[in-house]
Design an enzyme around this catalytic site. Sequence first.
Site, PDB file in Angstrom:
ATOM      1  N   ASN A 163     -13.240  -7.702 -27.195  1.00 53.89           N
ATOM      2  CA  ASN A 163     -12.717  -6.916 -28.308  1.00 53.89           C
ATOM      3  C   ASN A 163     -11.344  -6.364 -27.924  1.00 53.89           C
ATOM      4  O   ASN A 163     -11.197  -5.717 -26.878  1.00 53.89           O
ATOM      5  CB  ASN A 163     -13.656  -5.749 -28.626  1.00 53.89           C
ATOM      6  CG  ASN A 163     -14.982  -6.211 -29.184  1.00 53.89           C
ATOM      7  OD1 ASN A 163     -15.121  -6.444 -30.367  1.00 53.89           O
ATOM      8  ND2 ASN A 163     -15.972  -6.370 -28.307  1.00 53.89           N
TER       9      ASN A 163
ATOM     10  N   TYR B  47     -19.607 -18.912 -35.824  1.00 53.20           N
ATOM     11  CA  TYR B  47     -18.270 -18.555 -35.355  1.00 53.20           C
ATOM     12  C   TYR B  47     -18.060 -19.035 -33.928  1.00 53.20           C
ATOM     13  O   TYR B  47     -17.035 -19.648 -33.592  1.00 53.20           O
ATOM     14  CB  TYR B  47     -18.067 -17.040 -35.440  1.00 53.20           C
ATOM     15  CG  TYR B  47     -16.767 -16.567 -34.827  1.00 53.20           C
ATOM     16  CD1 TYR B  47     -15.536 -16.942 -35.372  1.00 53.20           C
ATOM     17  CD2 TYR B  47     -16.763 -15.739 -33.701  1.00 53.20           C
ATOM     18  CE1 TYR B  47     -14.345 -16.513 -34.816  1.00 53.20           C
ATOM     19  CE2 TYR B  47     -15.578 -15.302 -33.140  1.00 53.20           C
ATOM     20  CZ  TYR B  47     -14.366 -15.684 -33.702  1.00 53.20           C
ATOM     21  OH  TYR B  47     -13.186 -15.256 -33.135  1.00 53.20           O
TER      22      TYR B  47
ATOM     23  N   PRO C  74      17.227  39.662 -32.025  1.00 62.41           N
ATOM     24  CA  PRO C  74      18.338  40.229 -31.242  1.00 62.41           C
ATOM     25  C   PRO C  74      17.994  41.609 -30.689  1.00 62.41           C
ATOM     26  O   PRO C  74      17.418  42.453 -31.388  1.00 62.41           O
ATOM     27  CB  PRO C  74      19.479  40.302 -32.265  1.00 62.41           C
ATOM     28  CG  PRO C  74      19.168  39.223 -33.254  1.00 62.41           C
ATOM     29  CD  PRO C  74      17.672  39.209 -33.361  1.00 62.41           C
ATOM     30  N   GLY C  75      18.316  41.831 -29.413  1.00 64.40           N
ATOM     31  CA  GLY C  75      18.087  43.118 -28.762  1.00 64.40           C
ATOM     32  C   GLY C  75      16.681  43.338 -28.273  1.00 64.40           C
ATOM     33  O   GLY C  75      16.403  44.352 -27.604  1.00 64.40           O
TER      34      GLY C  75
END
Length: 369
Positions: A132, A103, A281-282
Site C-alpha cells: 500500500n 486482480y 509601548p512603554g
Amino acid sequence: MKILVTGAKGFIGKNLIAELNAQKRHTVQQYDIDSGPAELDEYAKTCDFVFHLAGVNRPKDEIEFQTGNAGFTEKLIVTLAVHGNKPPILMSSSTQAATDNPYGRSKKASEDLIAEYSEASGAPVYIYRLPNVFGKWCRPNYNSVIATFCHNIANGLDIQIHDPKAAITLAYIDDVIEQFIGALDGQQRPASGFCKINTTYTTTVGELAEKLYVFKDSCDTKEIPDLSDPFTKKLHSTYQSCLPKDGFSYPLKMNADARGSFTEFIRTHASGQVSVNISKPGITKGGHWHHTKAEKFLIVKGSGVIRFRQIGNDEIIEYPANGEKLEVVDIPPGYTHSIENTGGEDMVTVMWANETYDPNKPDTIYEEV
C-alpha cells in the site's frame, strides 16, 4: 531522454511526473486512459525509458482487470516491437499478484509479459510488487485506506474499522519515486526476481487511526507530534495534504490585557513550545525566573530591551534588540528577566521555551530584575 509514463494521471504517475518535471532533465511523455492510439504509437517509437504505471484495480466488471492490466501491457509491448524500440521498462505491480483473485491474476499476467519482453529484447526491466502506497494526491474512497481515513477525519466524517488489529504494510510515495528515478539513472541493477521498496512501514489499522485523530486534534491542542519518527512525519505530511480548502487555518487563543497579549502557537512534548508576545509601548513584562526552563526571545517588530539579573546578584545585564536586526536572546535558568517595549509601536516577540507550560508545575518565580 524521452520518458514514457503510462498511468500518468494516477497517484504514482502524478507524483513521478511532478518530480521529473522539477528536475528538468528529461522530456516526459504522458499517457493515460483518455490518450489516443496515435499518442501511444508516437511515444513507443521514440521513448528511451518506460514507467509502466497504468492499471485497473476498481472496475465495474471483473473482465476489465484483464483488459486494463494484462491487455494494455501486451498492447504496449507490441507497439514497442512494431517500432523496433527496446527501452528499459519499470512496472508497478502489486503484492496482490501473489494472490489468487481476479486482480492478482491480472497483475501476475502483466508481470509475465514484462519478463518475456526482457528475455526477448534483452532490455532491462524492473518489476515492483508494491505494498500500500500513501502520500499526497492519493484518492480517498478508492484503494488507499490512508487516503480515505485522512479525507474523512480531516472533513469530520466517520471512518469504518472492521479489525483494528489488522496489520498493514505501507510505502511512502516519495520513497517510491526516489527509488524509481534511481532505476532511471542507473543507480540500481534490474532484479532477477521482483524489486522491493527499500523503506516500508508496518502498523495496524487501529494504530493508524489513532495517529490521524491526534493530527486532527492538534488544531485545538496546538500539539505537534514527535516527527523524529519517519513514519509519523510522512503520515503527518499526508494528512496535511488532505485538509479541505476551507480547513487550512484555525484560530488561536489570544490572552490579551491592557499591556498587550500572549498567544501560544505550537506545543511539543519533545521540544517545548513557541508563543507570540505583543507588548504595548512603554510596557515591561516578565520579572520572573525559572529553575530549569530555558527560553529564547526574538523581537520581530518594534524595539525593546531585555534585562537579566542572576538570583543572589545585583548586576543587571541589558540586551537591546529590535525587529530591524533579528537577533535571538537566550534566557538562561537562574536569571530573573524582563522585556520592555522602548519604541512607539507594538513590539512583537517570538518566544520559545524548552518545555510546555504545566499549570501544576509552572517553574515560574516572580522577582523584579
